[in-house]
Each structure stands twice: as structure tokens, then as C-alpha cells.
Motif scaffolding. Sequence first.
Motif, PDB file in Angstrom:
ATOM      1  N   GLN A 108      22.636  48.329  22.377  1.00 30.01           N
ATOM      2  CA  GLN A 108      22.094  47.437  23.397  1.00 30.01           C
ATOM      3  C   GLN A 108      20.780  47.949  23.975  1.00 30.01           C
ATOM      4  O   GLN A 108      20.544  49.148  24.032  1.00 30.01           O
ATOM      5  CB  GLN A 108      23.100  47.259  24.526  1.00 30.01           C
ATOM      6  CG  GLN A 108      24.362  46.556  24.094  1.00 30.01           C
ATOM      7  CD  GLN A 108      25.331  46.348  25.236  1.00 30.01           C
ATOM      8  OE1 GLN A 108      25.359  47.125  26.192  1.00 30.01           O
ATOM      9  NE2 GLN A 108      26.135  45.305  25.143  1.00 30.01           N
ATOM     10  N   ARG A 109      19.968  46.991  24.395  1.00 26.01           N
ATOM     11  CA  ARG A 109      18.712  47.331  25.075  1.00 26.01           C
ATOM     12  C   ARG A 109      18.801  46.768  26.484  1.00 26.01           C
ATOM     13  O   ARG A 109      18.817  45.541  26.670  1.00 26.01           O
ATOM     14  CB  ARG A 109      17.522  46.677  24.359  1.00 26.01           C
ATOM     15  CG  ARG A 109      17.372  47.066  22.910  1.00 26.01           C
ATOM     16  CD  ARG A 109      16.849  48.466  22.753  1.00 26.01           C
ATOM     17  NE  ARG A 109      16.837  48.840  21.340  1.00 26.01           N
ATOM     18  CZ  ARG A 109      17.846  49.463  20.743  1.00 26.01           C
ATOM     19  NH1 ARG A 109      18.918  49.788  21.427  1.00 26.01           N
ATOM     20  NH2 ARG A 109      17.770  49.758  19.461  1.00 26.01           N
ATOM     21  N   GLU A 110      18.849  47.639  27.453  1.00 27.07           N
ATOM     22  CA  GLU A 110      18.884  47.180  28.836  1.00 27.07           C
ATOM     23  C   GLU A 110      17.460  46.921  29.311  1.00 27.07           C
ATOM     24  O   GLU A 110      16.559  47.709  29.041  1.00 27.07           O
ATOM     25  CB  GLU A 110      19.556  48.239  29.711  1.00 27.07           C
ATOM     26  CG  GLU A 110      21.023  48.441  29.339  1.00 27.07           C
ATOM     27  CD  GLU A 110      21.648  49.607  30.088  1.00 27.07           C
ATOM     28  OE1 GLU A 110      20.927  50.307  30.826  1.00 27.07           O
ATOM     29  OE2 GLU A 110      22.861  49.814  29.915  1.00 27.07           O
ATOM     30  N   LEU A 111      17.289  45.815  29.985  1.00 23.86           N
ATOM     31  CA  LEU A 111      15.957  45.402  30.422  1.00 23.86           C
ATOM     32  C   LEU A 111      15.763  45.697  31.906  1.00 23.86           C
ATOM     33  O   LEU A 111      16.621  45.343  32.728  1.00 23.86           O
ATOM     34  CB  LEU A 111      15.774  43.909  30.153  1.00 23.86           C
ATOM     35  CG  LEU A 111      16.006  43.483  28.691  1.00 23.86           C
ATOM     36  CD1 LEU A 111      15.975  41.965  28.561  1.00 23.86           C
ATOM     37  CD2 LEU A 111      14.961  44.122  27.788  1.00 23.86           C
ATOM     38  N   TYR A 112      14.664  46.331  32.218  1.00 21.78           N
ATOM     39  CA  TYR A 112      14.319  46.653  33.600  1.00 21.78           C
ATOM     40  C   TYR A 112      12.867  46.266  33.873  1.00 21.78           C
ATOM     41  O   TYR A 112      12.015  46.374  32.983  1.00 21.78           O
ATOM     42  CB  TYR A 112      14.472  48.150  33.865  1.00 21.78           C
ATOM     43  CG  TYR A 112      15.888  48.658  33.758  1.00 21.78           C
ATOM     44  CD1 TYR A 112      16.723  48.651  34.873  1.00 21.78           C
ATOM     45  CD2 TYR A 112      16.381  49.126  32.549  1.00 21.78           C
ATOM     46  CE1 TYR A 112      18.030  49.112  34.783  1.00 21.78           C
ATOM     47  CE2 TYR A 112      17.693  49.594  32.448  1.00 21.78           C
ATOM     48  CZ  TYR A 112      18.517  49.574  33.567  1.00 21.78           C
ATOM     49  OH  TYR A 112      19.800  50.019  33.467  1.00 21.78           O
ATOM     50  N   PRO A 113      12.589  45.881  35.098  1.00 27.68           N
ATOM     51  CA  PRO A 113      11.185  45.650  35.464  1.00 27.68           C
ATOM     52  C   PRO A 113      10.506  46.982  35.760  1.00 27.68           C
ATOM     53  O   PRO A 113      11.167  47.942  36.164  1.00 27.68           O
ATOM     54  CB  PRO A 113      11.290  44.815  36.740  1.00 27.68           C
ATOM     55  CG  PRO A 113      12.590  45.234  37.351  1.00 27.68           C
ATOM     56  CD  PRO A 113      13.512  45.553  36.199  1.00 27.68           C
ATOM     57  N   THR A 114       9.206  47.045  35.544  1.00 28.36           N
ATOM     58  CA  THR A 114       8.409  48.161  36.046  1.00 28.36           C
ATOM     59  C   THR A 114       7.927  47.771  37.438  1.00 28.36           C
ATOM     60  O   THR A 114       8.227  46.665  37.916  1.00 28.36           O
ATOM     61  CB  THR A 114       7.176  48.386  35.159  1.00 28.36           C
ATOM     62  OG1 THR A 114       6.375  47.194  35.197  1.00 28.36           O
ATOM     63  CG2 THR A 114       7.580  48.670  33.724  1.00 28.36           C
ATOM     64  N   ALA A 115       7.190  48.654  38.074  1.00 27.99           N
ATOM     65  CA  ALA A 115       6.632  48.306  39.392  1.00 27.99           C
ATOM     66  C   ALA A 115       5.741  47.077  39.251  1.00 27.99           C
ATOM     67  O   ALA A 115       5.762  46.159  40.084  1.00 27.99           O
ATOM     68  CB  ALA A 115       5.843  49.493  39.946  1.00 27.99           C
ATOM     69  N   LYS A 116       4.991  47.045  38.169  1.00 28.22           N
ATOM     70  CA  LYS A 116       4.114  45.916  37.874  1.00 28.22           C
ATOM     71  C   LYS A 116       4.935  44.626  37.717  1.00 28.22           C
ATOM     72  O   LYS A 116       4.557  43.558  38.214  1.00 28.22           O
ATOM     73  CB  LYS A 116       3.401  46.232  36.549  1.00 28.22           C
ATOM     74  CG  LYS A 116       2.082  45.552  36.309  1.00 28.22           C
ATOM     75  CD  LYS A 116       1.481  46.143  35.014  1.00 28.22           C
ATOM     76  CE  LYS A 116       0.490  45.223  34.349  1.00 28.22           C
ATOM     77  NZ  LYS A 116       0.113  45.693  32.995  1.00 28.22           N
TER      78      LYS A 116
END
Lengths: 185, 185
Positions: A108-116
Motif C-alpha cells: 500500500q501507498r499511504e497518501l499525505y499532504p506536504t505543507a504545500k
Amino acid sequence: MMAKKPAELAKAIRTPLTVDDGIDFSMIELFFFAYRDFTSDPDQLLATYGFGRAHHRVVHFVNRIPGLTVAELLDVLKITKQSLARVLKQLIDTGYIVQIQGLRDRRQRELYPTAKGRDLALALAAPQSRRIANALTRLDTQDRETVETFLKSMVDPDLRAQIEQLPGGAGNVQDKAVAEPEATR
Amino acid sequence: MMAKKPAELAKAIRTPLTVDDGIDFSMIELFFFAYRDFTSDPDQLLATYGFGRAHHRVVHFVNRIPGLTVAELLDVLKITKQSLARVLKQLIDTGYIVQIQGLRDRRQRELYPTAKGRDLALALAAPQSRRIANALTRLDTQDRETVETFLKSMVDPDLRAQIEQLPGGAGNVQDKAVAEPEATR
DNA sequence: AAATTTATGTCAGCCTTGTTGACATAAATT
DNA sequence: AATTTATGTCAACAAGGCTGACATAAATTT
């Protein structure tokens, strides 16, 4: 061009469809125009980034449910992985979203936002929230609940579950009980 | 493909955006999901005709404002004439809409539905109207006005004029008075 | 251990519906 | 007579859906 065989002319109906035809056109059209303008603010902003609505939806949900997997995102958006791949790749390449390999399942690839990515999500949501707040100022405080109940009832019952899981969300309208804490690890 | 350079990873934000960030995510998402399901019924039906949402919008407004000209329709839909041309031509060729040369200005083409076009418009609107009626059953009668006020306030003020012109439509919200049923004129 | 299934990625091509730009015609207006 | 307006049409392009086919790594089953 104009020359129509009179024979093949189907007769024109000259009376408008109205509420008398048993249809709530007033609400149908209000909903249509309201949603159109609701999306217009973020659309304009997105254009300056070279993004579209598809990017908006991805950025939104990754910020609302950080760590969700690709499969989960597909389920929320109800699109194909090939469709998602295009916009997701762009968002990753330009540094708005990062993927982290899953711990319990390394496929699995967990998706996260960056600060941007977080900033973008906020910038896109702000005008929509403002528009809603403005519309609600015309109403009593308790009327907010009325609008929430209405909108929630418009959603297909089997899809309502998704909404309830969103953090700090509209939770349940009918029963105020809280959703069980997702082990978001 | 899979190989991730740890060095180039921008930091992942692991906390979700919530209402605490000053944004009304609950309403934003409710509006998104509600509209998505609102359009799903007609979309399914349209697919059986080989039509899309663009056709729906044209059929809808031609039935609501029979005799409107091409230019007027473009103004309502806010698309280019080349975009309209494609779907309009299909609807005319397949007998859902007819064009009649304007009387006062023979350059204009007035658009009217045929019986077939009227039936289609009704078939598309019926499930949407049903969905709305169902959602409203959970509310008091006066709450309908609340929902109308809300939706109307979501529309850009300068575009509200268009809505008011629609027959049997949602009259004025700001002068709450109103909407006196049908005694008018 | 081997075979199968699952989660993800990717290539290629198609469709709808939006866009711009250019040009044509008929009718109205100046 | 010249210009403007309403409409139509051709051509090219883009976004964002879709399907089908195939590849890989990791998990699961046999």
C-alpha cells in the motif's frame, strides 16, 4: 440549411414546463446554480496553478484523511485508477502530496499532504466556506441544522457511511452519536 | 519505479484538516456529495439514450423557456457556441428539439421541444424531484423556505436575476415576503 | 515452496465536453 | 452600400472521464 422538409417537422411545444407538471423545478434549478457558483471560486484559483477540479478533489480528501491508501481514495472518488493516476502523479511530482509505503502492508501507498499541499487545500476551501457562512447568516442558528439535514438526505443512504467517517465532519444528523474512532495509526 | 529516495521526500503532514482550521468542511462535503448523487439518476438515464449532461442541460432549459434563442441559451449555460452546436445538433437531428425562424428577427432561431423532447425533460427531472421531495419530508413545511433561501444565497448575486426569470420558479428570497402562491398576475 | 491474489503502476487508445481561432451566410441596421 | 449581428461550421486542442492489457512487488493460500 434552413430548408426543412415540412413533412419531417415534429411539432413544437410552446408552453413551458412548470411546477404544475408535478416537478419541483424551482429547487432543481436552485441546486444547479448554487453548485455551479460553489465550484467557481476554487476553479479560478486552480487555473492559476494549472490544476483542475480533479486535483482539487484529491488534495481535499488527502488533507481530510491523511494516510489513506490509493484504493481508499479511489473508493471515495468513484473513479478508475488510471484516471486518478494522472492527477495524482502531477500532485506528487510538484510536491503537494507524498506517498509513504504502508507499514502493515508494504504494497500500500499511504497518501499525505506536504505543507504545500496543506496550504493549497486551505486556500481552495476558504472561499467555499466563506460563501456558505455568508448564506447561513441569513438564517437562524437552528436553520443550519435544517440545511444539513436536507443535504444529507439528498445523499444515497448507502453512501452516507463515507461522510460520517470524515473527521470533525457533519457526523450524524439524525442520531448525534459519534462515529467510532478510526485507528488512523 | 518503486524506489523512493528518502532525501527528496517533503515532510508528510499526518494530522487531518478539520473544522478547527476555521473551514466548514462539514457543509462543503455535504454539498459535494449531495450534488453528486443529485446528478446520478439523470446521468444513468441519459446513458441509455447515448446522451450526456450537456444534452440534459439543453433539454432542460429549452423545455423551461420554450422559444428562447441560441444566444439566450448560450447566456444561460455559459458555454461557447461551438460547444453548444455539437449537442444541439444531435438533439435536433434525433427529434427532441426543433428550431423555428424568429418572426421579428429572422436571423434568430427559436428553440422548442417536441413531444419527444418534453417527455425526455420530464423523465430526467422526475427522479431529481423525487429525491428533493424525499429529503424535504424530514423537514417542516416552513423549512422548505429555509433551504430555498440558503441555496439562493449561494448563487452569485449578479447571476440571481436569471433564476428569477424562470417560470414558476423560486421567486425572491431577500424580500422574504413573497412567494405568494399563484395568485399573482 | 509454489501458486495465486492483491495493491499499485503504466501504456495505449477512446469519448465527452469544454476551449480558441477562423471563416461563411443571411438578415438587420446604419 | 457598408457594417454589424445571429447563427453555423471547420479544425485543432485539452481536461478528465473510460476500458483493456500488462508488469511488479508483496501478501496470502495451497
